[in-house]
Design an enzyme around this catalytic site. Structure first.
Site, PDB file in Angstrom:
ATOM      1  N   CYS A   1       0.872  -1.184   0.000  1.00 10.67           N
ATOM      2  CA  CYS A   1       0.000   0.000   0.000  1.00 10.67           C
ATOM      3  C   CYS A   1       0.903   1.226   0.000  1.00 10.67           C
ATOM      4  O   CYS A   1       1.785   1.350   0.857  1.00 10.67           O
ATOM      5  CB  CYS A   1      -0.866  -0.025   1.259  1.00 10.67           C
ATOM      6  SG  CYS A   1      -1.867   1.445   1.506  1.00 10.67           S
TER       7      CYS A   1
ATOM      8  N   CYS B   1      -0.639   4.418  -6.353  1.00  8.35           N
ATOM      9  CA  CYS B   1      -1.722   3.887  -5.522  1.00  8.35           C
ATOM     10  C   CYS B   1      -2.052   2.518  -6.082  1.00  8.35           C
ATOM     11  O   CYS B   1      -2.165   2.347  -7.300  1.00  8.35           O
ATOM     12  CB  CYS B   1      -2.941   4.796  -5.573  1.00  8.35           C
ATOM     13  SG  CYS B   1      -4.367   4.090  -4.726  1.00  8.35           S
TER      14      CYS B   1
END
Ligand code: DGL
Length: 284
Positions: free
Chosen positions: A69, A202
């Protein structure tokens, strides 16, 4: 066993690439769906939630945990690696993030090299970074890129609505409008100069990579984070085989854990990974 932690679903784009690249390595994924999204949360909350997620994966038997992440990596990785891990009581464990391999790919410079490797006079490229509010606010990408390539221009763009739209399975025309808006806003910052490379910073964005491709100038090279991270982990495991554990003779089915409701997670998970195995619930 190798763990991958993410705030929710996004890390599945990375996890799927790892499970395919290393079919005999036991992997476990933990998505913190109870607390997703992380992208707009205060930094101290992101650090605490990420620490608890890593701790849960260590308790599950992982010796190596990858933060799959960008938001968790940009905000929490350094603090957890330097301040928490040494006093956590976990020995012989390590935590990796996904910013380092991405910066290595963007700069063609090893992470361990934190100064320009050769005279940078001619390396005046423009690198675009798209990410969540917290990833962009952390300035992790521009800082790490400029250490290695000080003449490079890094232009960042917050994509405030894209994560939510992807998670709720928004129709393609809506996603296309959001990506067009974010790319236009980025190009306004460069004064029309096409970026040489674009980091989709992302983990959700590989799912809309064709839309970024459509709206970015044709010669802007897109860095595909799942592949970049898989390449980097392969290299890391060659240098640190002790984290491989016992590779099985046959392919292993990866384990998926969630802090959310498995029944509700499954449908959205399949947006990210069509044949994803079922999630099991763990408290977080
Ligand atoms: N997985 C996160 C990232 O790569 C995005 C989702 C979130 O905001 O929690 O930044």
């Amino acid at each position: 066993m190798i763990g991958v932690f993410d705030s929710g679903h996004g890390g599945l784009t990375v996890f799927r690439a790892l499970a395919r690249r290393f079919p005999r390595v036991p992997f476990v994924y933990f998505g913190d769906h109870r607390n997703v999204p992380y992208g707009n949360r205060p930094s101290d909350e992101i650090v605490a939630l990420t620490r608890d997620g890593v701790d849960a994966l260590f308790r599950r038997g992982c010796r190596l945990v990858l933060l799959g992440c960008n938001t968790a990596t940009c905000v929490a990785a350094r603090t957890l690696q330097k301040d928490w891990l040494p006093v956590s009581g976990w020995t012989g464990r390590n935590i990796l993030g996904i910013v380092a391999p991405t910066v290595e790919a963007a700069t063609q410079t090893p992470w361990a090299v934190t100064a320009p490797q050769y005279p940078q006079r001619y390396n005046t490229d423009v690198i675009a970074v798209f990410g969540t509010t917290r990833t962009i606010a952390s300035h992790a990408y521009p800082e790490e890129i400029r250490k290695r390539c000080p003449k490079v221009t890094v232009v960042q763009q917050t994509c405030a609505e894209l994560v939510g739209a992807i998670e709720r399975g928004a129709p393609e025309d809506e996603l296309d409008r959001l990506v067009a808006h974010d790319v236009t806003a980025l190009l306004a910052q460069t004064g029309g100069t096409p970026p040489h490379r674009a980091i989709l910073g992302c983990t959700h964005f590989p799912l809309v990579e064709p839309l970024f491709r459509r709206h970015l100038p044709p010669f802007t090279r897109l860095l595909s984070q799942p592949e970049v991270v898989a390449d980097s982990l392969e290299d890391y495991l060659q240098r640190h085989p002790r984290f491989l554990g016992e590779a099985a003779d046959a392919a292993r089915s990866p384990i998926l854990l969630t802090s959310g409701e498995p029944a509700r997670i499954g449908r959205v998970a399949r947006i990210f990974w069509a044949d994803a195995p079922a999630f099991d619930h763990v408290p977080h």
